[in-house]
Design a protein around this motif. Structure first.
Motif, PDB file in Angstrom:
ATOM      1  N   UNK A 240       0.822  -1.214   0.000  1.00  0.00           N
ATOM      2  CA  UNK A 240       0.000   0.000   0.000  1.00  0.00           C
ATOM      3  C   UNK A 240       0.857   1.266   0.000  1.00  0.00           C
ATOM      4  N   UNK A 241       0.464   2.271  -0.752  1.00  0.00           N
ATOM      5  CA  UNK A 241       1.123   3.584  -0.651  1.00  0.00           C
ATOM      6  C   UNK A 241       0.632   4.323   0.583  1.00  0.00           C
ATOM      7  N   UNK A 242       1.256   5.451   0.859  1.00  0.00           N
ATOM      8  CA  UNK A 242       0.773   6.266   1.959  1.00  0.00           C
ATOM      9  C   UNK A 242      -0.366   7.159   1.475  1.00  0.00           C
ATOM     10  N   UNK A 243      -0.818   8.054   2.325  1.00  0.00           N
ATOM     11  CA  UNK A 243      -1.949   8.895   1.989  1.00  0.00           C
ATOM     12  C   UNK A 243      -1.705   9.873   0.870  1.00  0.00           C
ATOM     13  N   UNK A 244      -0.474   9.988   0.397  1.00  0.00           N
ATOM     14  CA  UNK A 244      -0.158  10.869  -0.732  1.00  0.00           C
ATOM     15  C   UNK A 244       0.040  10.100  -2.025  1.00  0.00           C
ATOM     16  N   UNK A 245      -0.165   8.791  -2.008  1.00  0.00           N
ATOM     17  CA  UNK A 245       0.035   7.974  -3.192  1.00  0.00           C
ATOM     18  C   UNK A 245       1.464   7.530  -3.391  1.00  0.00           C
ATOM     19  N   UNK A 246       2.348   7.790  -2.436  1.00  0.00           N
ATOM     20  CA  UNK A 246       3.761   7.448  -2.545  1.00  0.00           C
ATOM     21  C   UNK A 246       4.009   6.089  -1.905  1.00  0.00           C
ATOM     22  N   UNK A 247       4.831   5.267  -2.552  1.00  0.00           N
ATOM     23  CA  UNK A 247       5.308   4.031  -1.939  1.00  0.00           C
ATOM     24  C   UNK A 247       6.682   4.321  -1.334  1.00  0.00           C
ATOM     25  N   UNK A 248       6.769   4.488  -0.026  1.00  0.00           N
ATOM     26  CA  UNK A 248       8.087   4.763   0.579  1.00  0.00           C
ATOM     27  C   UNK A 248       8.903   3.485   0.689  1.00  0.00           C
ATOM     28  N   UNK A 249      10.170   3.572   0.341  1.00  0.00           N
ATOM     29  CA  UNK A 249      11.126   2.473   0.509  1.00  0.00           C
ATOM     30  C   UNK A 249      12.192   2.947   1.486  1.00  0.00           C
ATOM     31  N   UNK A 250      12.286   2.296   2.609  1.00  0.00           N
ATOM     32  CA  UNK A 250      13.270   2.660   3.636  1.00  0.00           C
ATOM     33  C   UNK A 250      14.421   1.659   3.586  1.00  0.00           C
ATOM     34  N   UNK A 251      15.597   2.152   3.278  1.00  0.00           N
ATOM     35  CA  UNK A 251      16.796   1.328   3.237  1.00  0.00           C
ATOM     36  C   UNK A 251      17.408   1.323   4.629  1.00  0.00           C
ATOM     37  N   UNK A 252      17.478   0.147   5.239  1.00  0.00           N
ATOM     38  CA  UNK A 252      18.068  -0.018   6.568  1.00  0.00           C
ATOM     39  C   UNK A 252      19.496  -0.501   6.370  1.00  0.00           C
ATOM     40  N   UNK A 253      20.449   0.349   6.704  1.00  0.00           N
ATOM     41  CA  UNK A 253      21.857   0.032   6.470  1.00  0.00           C
ATOM     42  C   UNK A 253      22.404  -0.818   7.609  1.00  0.00           C
ATOM     43  N   UNK A 254      23.062  -1.926   7.285  1.00  0.00           N
ATOM     44  CA  UNK A 254      23.654  -2.764   8.332  1.00  0.00           C
ATOM     45  C   UNK A 254      25.069  -2.334   8.690  1.00  0.00           C
ATOM     46  N   UNK A 255      25.376  -1.091   8.624  1.00  0.00           N
ATOM     47  CA  UNK A 255      26.719  -0.592   8.899  1.00  0.00           C
ATOM     48  C   UNK A 255      27.031   0.579   7.988  1.00  0.00           C
ATOM     49  N   UNK A 256      28.290   0.671   7.575  1.00  0.00           N
ATOM     50  CA  UNK A 256      28.732   1.719   6.658  1.00  0.00           C
ATOM     51  C   UNK A 256      29.207   1.055   5.367  1.00  0.00           C
ATOM     52  N   UNK A 257      28.310   0.900   4.395  1.00  0.00           N
ATOM     53  CA  UNK A 257      28.703   0.197   3.160  1.00  0.00           C
ATOM     54  C   UNK A 257      29.765   0.972   2.386  1.00  0.00           C
ATOM     55  N   UNK A 258      30.552   0.234   1.648  1.00  0.00           N
ATOM     56  CA  UNK A 258      31.505   0.821   0.713  1.00  0.00           C
ATOM     57  C   UNK A 258      30.747   1.301  -0.517  1.00  0.00           C
ATOM     58  N   UNK A 259      31.394   2.074  -1.402  1.00  0.00           N
ATOM     59  CA  UNK A 259      30.709   2.511  -2.626  1.00  0.00           C
ATOM     60  C   UNK A 259      30.096   1.367  -3.417  1.00  0.00           C
ATOM     61  N   UNK A 260      30.787   0.219  -3.469  1.00  0.00           N
ATOM     62  CA  UNK A 260      30.215  -0.922  -4.183  1.00  0.00           C
ATOM     63  C   UNK A 260      28.943  -1.419  -3.505  1.00  0.00           C
ATOM     64  N   UNK A 261      28.885  -1.333  -2.180  1.00  0.00           N
ATOM     65  CA  UNK A 261      27.674  -1.724  -1.473  1.00  0.00           C
ATOM     66  C   UNK A 261      26.523  -0.790  -1.763  1.00  0.00           C
ATOM     67  N   UNK A 262      26.802   0.510  -1.816  1.00  0.00           N
ATOM     68  CA  UNK A 262      25.748   1.463  -2.158  1.00  0.00           C
ATOM     69  C   UNK A 262      25.268   1.261  -3.594  1.00  0.00           C
TER      70      UNK A 262
END
Length: 886
Positions: A240-262
């Motif tokens: 489901x989207x939120x009340x504005x029609x947006x589908x939020x995607x929250x990226x939960x980082x498991x640390x400090x990724x390197x550029x290749x991880x990002x």
């Protein structure tokens, strides 16, 4: 809740007791089925209309003094239930619909006398088995007459309810039951249609005052509790989207990724949006999302995931590189990509990509049709399309201003220039009695393209009436076409709103009308933001990995950069493999997207896209620092949904502001608008010292000789000639180069594109804002489909407070080949290039005329006889007798 409350003394209560009893008794006799729909007053979203659950009479709360009336369609459905469920109660905080509607590429406003909006909504099998209801929240203009104005809700071509439009001062909520069997697993077509008439004015201009604004925060499906959760990746489009029609995607980082991880995370987010077929996505980095809307994404090795708080390691690390966790209380659904190393993580992203090919869209025929044309009907050139392909139906119209629109998607490498016409052939007719000035008008992207008069006072049948639409008014990607007919009659001058006479049909439009598209010139025009917004060019077709440059990779800036990458992937319908870096390399071998606040950008880069760094710094100086977050609200800000609000205010609804557009509080600081830096007192510039020394030399020098005077005059003439040559060269360079764009002070985001080399690798697109927080909020606003499709030209500015976009076309642009070279396309491209450069075209015609004159003179010089006294080719001319014919 008591209907009235008094704070007077006991004696005043005794005086008013009898009238109140009579009033309560009278209100109790009012039948619920004949009442109007309920409206609520306030500056923000109203309290929801909620039918209380059935319960035992002994546990029932105290009765309400007077029942609150509900809309006719809602009341009809309530009569089928027990009597105790017929009274609608106003709860302190009604929830938003459990399944809000997604964002679409149109404004959420029903305008004019007849208008409609449509969505394609994905529902799971568990959801369609339940008894669903549909809620509409809307605000109407005060000029709309309720007795003759109606809003109709349709699901899969089945009318589920119809109600009067009557909400001029507040948002109104109405609800309809969805009949059993109407909803299908997969995509379903939802349509809201409005018929509106003016209260006091029957003239043609009055039709522009009619509007009904849909409030997305209160509009959508209401499902029984526990049925809205998505259980597997197969039903990912049902997130489901939120009340504005947006589908939020929250990226939960498991640390400090390197550029290749990002880079891997950015690819995964793009693939997630494509698999879910989301129309608008906003990406943020932070803790897990709370609430049902959106989805969390965790990408990391098994060792890295152990550092993620509140993550179920038992189910996340089970041998599968890809695992989906349904939403639970207090947390949105979560997608986990894990493995032993980077290769396993890449395999997880690849497994997500395979889901895109396995899960073909399913749903009702109507829902799949709406999904197919959500981005417009694509054409390649040389096509003839009937209007029923756009979903248009045969329409008979009895009002004064007919409106009908459709979306046509042209190739991203289409060259918009005046070298051909798109022909619209209308089938239909118009009734007799129309006044002088009746006409059909066609607008393309809000600009008038053509008009055809309707001169026959006896009416006429239109049989393929051709209307030519110049190609220079179109743009690469999505184009909106509006067909309007002005149908004023003499009867409109005598306006009787109490007895409207709208039975006579004035206009007919048949969906057998056709749109004929000629062969199109195919070449990428740069700079042009329309090609990038419509299909991600040149980044989606680059031979080398395009670069995503983020000089200041903080949380907000990385969220904005990832959101931009996802929007480009949605437009290109494919993952764009960006290479992440903190600065742009000097080799210019791959196109780049630069995302950063203005103060983090190189001034030379701003000049490449046509901006003046000093002017940009001055207008944004007061907003360079973000407003501080109040103490104790940092965690709440990170945990919430992007752009989450309780509802839109009446002012924003009245002004038709896109739901996703809202700016955070500004930092209070006065801007310094001085054009020069202050200089310490007593200091002098180098030029001032030279002027003083020259003045002293003049006082000490003796009278100049004649030689000195001649030398001085020659030097002055030489300096004047050199200055004239420099001015001429600067003028010629200015004619070939675009002048810097003056950015308005209200702009919160600037998008610009430039070329600083040769080939596609030299294209650079810049997204910049005063600070990182405004950058994230402005990109959220820009990601709305209705705004993203309006990007064009070399520079576009956005005021994310109200969604206003200003675009600036490039005076000079380049055309780069995108297809194998062939003579037919080269001819079209050359014709388009000449139409975009009229001065060169005029010079070429002038040179051709001179060449034709010289060649004609040279050819005719030795042809024919010369005049008397001249010499012919064989010797002296013979004198003739004046009386004899020569």
């Amino acid at each position: 809740m008591p209907l009235l409350r008094f704070t007077a003394g006991r004696s005043r209560q005794r005086v008013l007791g009898a009238p109140l009893a009579l009033l309560a008794a009278g209100l109790a006799l009012v039948p619920v089925g004949q009442a109007d729909a309920q409206s609520f007053l306030g500056r923000t979203a109203p309290k929801g209309l909620v039918v209380p659950p059935e319960q035992d009479a002994s546990a029932r709360p105290a009765p309400v003094p007077a029942p609150i009336p509900v809309a006719g369609p809602v009341a009809a459905t309530l009569r089928e239930r027990p009597a105790r469920a017929e009274v609608a109660a106003v709860q302190p905080a009604a929830p938003i619909p459990q399944r809000p509607l997604p964002s679409i590429g149109e404004n959420l406003r029903l305008v004019g006398e007849e208008s409609s909006l449509q969505w394609s909504v994905f529902l799971t099998e568990a959801q369609v088995r339940e008894r669903a209801r549909f809620r509409i929240g809307y605000l109407a203009a005060i000029s709309v007459m309720p007795e003759s104005s109606f809003i109709t809700a349709t699901v899969n071509d089945t009318v589920i309810g119809r109600a009067q439009i009557n909400a001029p001062g507040a948002v109104k909520l109405i609800e309809f039951d969805v009949p059993e069997g109407v909803l299908k697993p997969g995509y379903n077509a939802v349509r809201l249609g409005g018929v509106q008439r003016h209260r006091v004015d029957c003239s043609l201009p009055a039709t522009f005052e009619l509007w009904t604004q849909i409030d997305p925060s209160w509009t959508g499906f209401i499902l029984p509790p526990g049925t809205g959760a998505v259980a597997s990746l197969r039903d990912l489009p049902a997130i489901p989207p939120n009340g504005q029609g947006i589908v939020p995607i929250r990226v939960v980082l498991p640390g400090r990724p390197a550029p290749a991880g990002f880079e891997r995370i950015i690819r995964a987010v793009q693939q997630l949006a494509l698999v879910g077929r989301f129309s608008q996505v906003v990406v943020e980095y932070g803790p897990f999302l709370t609430g049902p809307a959106g989805i969390n994404l965790v990408v990391g090795t098994a060792d890295e995931l152990r550092a993620v708080p509140d993550l179920d390691m038992g189910s996340a690390v089970g041998g599968a590189p890809l695992s989906f966790h349904p939403a639970k209380e207090g947390r949105a659904a979560t997608l986990v990509i894990t493995g032993a190393d980077g290769d396993d993580l890449d395999a997880g992203v690849a497994a997500l990509k395979r889901r895109e090919g396995l899960d073909a869209p399913v749903g009702s025929p109507q829902g799949l049709r709406v999904l197919a044309i959500a981005k417009g009907v694509p054409v390649r050139g040389g096509d003839t399309i009937r209007l029923d392909t756009f979903g248009l139906q045969n329409r008979e119209f009895s009002g004064r201003l007919f409106r009908s629109g459709f979306d046509l998607t042209l190739p991203a490498d289409f060259v918009p220039a005046d070298y051909a016409r798109i022909e619209l052939a209308l089938e239909g007719g118009y009734a007799p009695g129309l006044e002088v000035g009746a006409q059909i008008m066609v607008d393309i992207n809000g600009r008038n393209a053509a008009s055809v008069p309707l001169p026959n006072t006896a009416g006429e049948r239109l049989r393929g009436e051709p209307i030519a639409l110049p190609l220079d008014l179109w743009r690469p990607g999505r184009n909106h076409v509006d067909v309007k007919a002005l149908l004023a009659t003499e009867a409109d001058r005598t306006c009787d709103t109490a007895n409207p006479s709208d039975e006579q049909k004035r206009f007919l439009l048949l969906n057998t009308s056709t749109l004929k598209v000629p062969p199109l010139a195919r070449a990428l025009r740069v700079p042009d933001l329309a090609a990038t917004a419509s299909s991600g060019l040149p980044y989606a077709r680059s031979s080398k990995r395009p670069r995503l440059v983020v000089p200041t990779p903080d949380r907000d800036t990385m969220g904005a950069a990832t959101t931009i990458a996802v929007q480009m992937a949605i437009a290109a319908d494919r993952v764009i493999d960006f290479s992440l870096s903190a600065e742009r390399p000097a080799d210019r071998d791959a196109p780049a997207v630069v995302v950063a606040p203005a103060r983090a950008l190189d001034p030379a880069l701003l000049r490449i896209i046509g901006l003046e760094p000093d002017q940009l710094r001055q207008i944004w100086q007061s907003r360079a620092e973000p407003a501080p977050v109040p103490p104790g609200q940092e965690a709440a800000k990170l945990a919430g949904s992007p752009g989450q609000t309780e509802g839109m205010s009446l002012e924003r609804l009245q002004n038709n502001v896109p739901p996703a557009c809202a700016l955070p509080a500004a930092h209070a600081r006065v801007a310094a608008l001085a054009t020069q830096r202050p200089r310490p007192a007593g200091s002098r510039t180098r030029n001032e010292a030279a002027d003083i020394a020259t003045a002293w030399d003049a006082t000490l020098r003796t009278a100049p000789s004649l030689t000195d005077q001649v030398s001085a005059m020659a030097g002055q003439i030489g300096d004047a000639a050199q200055a004239s040559l420099q001015d001429a060269a600067a003028w010629i360079k200015g004619q070939m180069k675009d002048p810097p764009v003056e950015i308005g002070s209200r702009a919160s985001l600037v998008v610009g594109q430039g070329v600083d080399g040769e080939g596609l690798g030299s294209v650079v697109t810049v997204f910049t804002a005063p600070n990182a927080a405004l950058l994230q909020a402005s990109v959220t606003c820009l990601s709305s489909p209705v705004l993203w499709s309006r990007l064009q030209g070399r520079i576009a500015t956005l005021d994310a407070n109200d969604g206003a976009i200003s675009t600036y076309e490039a005076k000079r642009s380049r055309l780069l080949e995108t297809e194998p070279r062939n003579l037919a396309n080269l001819r079209l491209v050359f014709a388009g290039w000449l139409s975009m450069n009229p001065s060169i075209y005029v010079l070429a015609l002038f040179a051709a005329a001179i060449a034709l004159g010289l060649s004609t003179n040279a050819m005719l010089r030795s042809v024919g006889r010369t005049s008397a006294g001249g010499r012919g080719p064989d010797g002296p001319a013979r004198d003739t007798n004046p009386g004899e014919p020569s």
